[in-house]
Motif scaffolding. Structure first.
Motif, PDB file in Angstrom:
ATOM      1  N   THR A   8     112.731 -13.088 144.873  1.00 11.52           N
ATOM      2  CA  THR A   8     112.376 -14.488 145.077  1.00 11.52           C
ATOM      3  C   THR A   8     110.856 -14.611 145.151  1.00 11.52           C
ATOM      4  OG1 THR A   8     112.357 -14.400 147.497  1.00 11.52           O
ATOM      5  CG2 THR A   8     114.488 -14.800 146.412  1.00 11.52           C
ATOM      6  N   ARG A   9     110.376 -15.833 145.014  1.00 14.09           N
ATOM      7  CA  ARG A   9     108.932 -16.058 145.129  1.00 14.09           C
ATOM      8  C   ARG A   9     108.425 -15.609 146.494  1.00 14.09           C
ATOM      9  NH1 ARG A   9     109.454 -22.289 143.719  1.00 14.09           N
ATOM     10  NH2 ARG A   9     111.295 -21.830 144.973  1.00 14.09           N
ATOM     11  N   GLU A  10     109.208 -15.884 147.518  1.00  6.29           N
ATOM     12  CA  GLU A  10     108.792 -15.528 148.870  1.00  6.29           C
ATOM     13  C   GLU A  10     108.670 -14.016 149.049  1.00  6.29           C
ATOM     14  OE1 GLU A  10     109.806 -19.555 148.644  1.00  6.29           O
ATOM     15  OE2 GLU A  10     111.034 -17.820 148.052  1.00  6.29           O
ATOM     16  N   ASP A  11     109.458 -13.256 148.290  1.00  2.07           N
ATOM     17  CA  ASP A  11     109.396 -11.797 148.391  1.00  2.07           C
ATOM     18  C   ASP A  11     108.085 -11.234 147.852  1.00  2.07           C
ATOM     19  OD1 ASP A  11     111.977 -11.524 149.475  1.00  2.07           O
ATOM     20  OD2 ASP A  11     112.893 -11.534 147.480  1.00  2.07           O
ATOM     21  N   VAL A  12     107.519 -11.891 146.847  1.00  3.52           N
ATOM     22  CA  VAL A  12     106.404 -11.289 146.112  1.00  3.52           C
ATOM     23  C   VAL A  12     105.091 -12.042 146.260  1.00  3.52           C
ATOM     24  CG1 VAL A  12     107.955 -10.291 144.400  1.00  3.52           C
ATOM     25  CG2 VAL A  12     107.026 -12.578 144.015  1.00  3.52           C
ATOM     26  N   MET A  49     104.233 -23.720 144.564  1.00  2.00           N
ATOM     27  CA  MET A  49     103.784 -24.819 145.404  1.00  2.00           C
ATOM     28  C   MET A  49     102.594 -24.374 146.255  1.00  2.00           C
ATOM     29  SD  MET A  49     106.052 -26.810 144.256  1.00  2.00           S
ATOM     30  CE  MET A  49     105.875 -28.285 145.274  1.00  2.00           C
ATOM     31  N   VAL A  50     101.971 -25.343 146.929  1.00  2.00           N
ATOM     32  CA  VAL A  50     100.817 -25.029 147.771  1.00  2.00           C
ATOM     33  C   VAL A  50     101.185 -24.023 148.855  1.00  2.00           C
ATOM     34  CG1 VAL A  50      99.216 -25.985 149.479  1.00  2.00           C
ATOM     35  CG2 VAL A  50      99.571 -27.161 147.311  1.00  2.00           C
ATOM     36  N   ARG A  51     102.384 -24.126 149.395  1.00  2.15           N
ATOM     37  CA  ARG A  51     102.788 -23.180 150.448  1.00  2.15           C
ATOM     38  C   ARG A  51     102.809 -21.744 149.926  1.00  2.15           C
ATOM     39  NH1 ARG A  51     107.632 -25.660 148.891  1.00  2.15           N
ATOM     40  NH2 ARG A  51     109.281 -24.210 148.210  1.00  2.15           N
ATOM     41  N   HIS A  52     103.085 -21.581 148.635  1.00  6.28           N
ATOM     42  CA  HIS A  52     103.021 -20.246 148.044  1.00  6.28           C
ATOM     43  C   HIS A  52     101.568 -19.820 147.829  1.00  6.28           C
ATOM     44  CE1 HIS A  52     107.036 -21.712 146.321  1.00  6.28           C
ATOM     45  NE2 HIS A  52     107.329 -20.834 147.255  1.00  6.28           N
ATOM     46  N   MET A  53     100.755 -20.734 147.332  1.00  2.53           N
ATOM     47  CA  MET A  53      99.358 -20.404 147.036  1.00  2.53           C
ATOM     48  C   MET A  53      98.606 -19.976 148.292  1.00  2.53           C
ATOM     49  SD  MET A  53      98.390 -23.474 144.382  1.00  2.53           S
ATOM     50  CE  MET A  53      99.688 -24.339 143.512  1.00  2.53           C
TER      51      MET A  53
END
Length: 243
Positions: A112-116, A134-138
């Motif tokens: 998942t995005r959250e994993d990496v 999303m911004v939370r990922h960036m």
């Protein structure tokens, strides 16, 4: 009107073809899809233009970097192959089980995005869908992580909220290459081509040979049925066998 004057219309992009399917479903258009875009443009074209764009925009060394291929359809497969070929450690994100299985059998872990998000140095969106990064990922990405879109639309990367983020600082290194620095961490991510298609904004798109394959196929389709052309059609029984 113009509709009555047109003999045919040619659409090159995969997402554009999806929109034509929608028009066909509501009765406003009749069309047929040719496969050269799927088999050549989306695989071999992006295999060339992604690393070309990265080199022109950033001059980074791709070898050894953890690269996230967001989506493993035809476009994602071409991008992943290019990144692996130059030594990147490629990981994938996917929602389609078949595409995920293809990635796994090609040696690409599917997470998942959250994993990496905090580990990778390069993120490439290839999904043709919205709200992928999303911004939370960036905010969680490492300093100087590169984020780019090669899918289709400009809403795969959440630039609207990034631009509106309080205290965010944009530094333009050169056209199409912009670090964005978060005030809390002072870490910056590098957005290529302002979230638009980086293979068009940073390099010059696909190689001419790849594009000529698609355009030649489309041009040939326009001329089928002209006087002197002869080709046979399947019988209803034959057509039923391959549906």
């Amino acid at each position: 009107g113009m509709k009555e004057m047109l003999v045919s219309v040619s659409e090159e992009t995969t997402m554009g073809v999806k929109r034509l399917y929608q028009m066909q479903a509501n009765g406003t258009l009749l069309f047929s899809e040719e496969t050269t875009t799927l088999l050549f443009d989306n695989l071999y074209g992006f295999r060339h233009s992604l690393p070309d764009g990265l080199m022109r925009a950033t001059d980074i060394t791709i070898a050894g970097k953890i690269a996230v291929d967001c989506g493993h359809g035809d476009v994602g497969r071409g991008c992943a192959a290019a990144l692996k070929a130059v030594g990147a450690r490629v990981m994938g994100t996917e929602i389609d089980l078949i595409c995920a299985l293809q990635a796994l059998t090609e040696g690409i872990p599917v997470l998942t995005r959250e994993d990496v998000v905090s580990e990778a140095g390069l993120f490439v969106t290839t999904t043709e869908n919205a709200d992928i990064i999303m911004v939370r990922h960036m905010k969680q990405m490492k300093n100087a992580a590169i984020v780019c879109n090669i899918g289709h639309f400009d809403n795969e990367i959440d630039m609207l909220d990034l631009e509106a983020y309080r205290g965010i600082k944009r530094i333009t290194i050169k056209p199409q290459t912009d670090p964005w620095v978060f005030p809390q961490t002072r870490r910056g991510i590098i957005i290529l081509a302002e979230r638009l298609l980086m293979n068009l904004g940073c390099p010059t798109g696909h190689p001419s040979f790849v594009m000529s394959c698609s355009f030649t196929n489309q041009a040939a389709a326009l001329h089928l049925g002209k006087p002197g052309d002869k080709f046979r059609k399947l019988t209803p029984e034959q057509a039923a066998c391959i549906r």
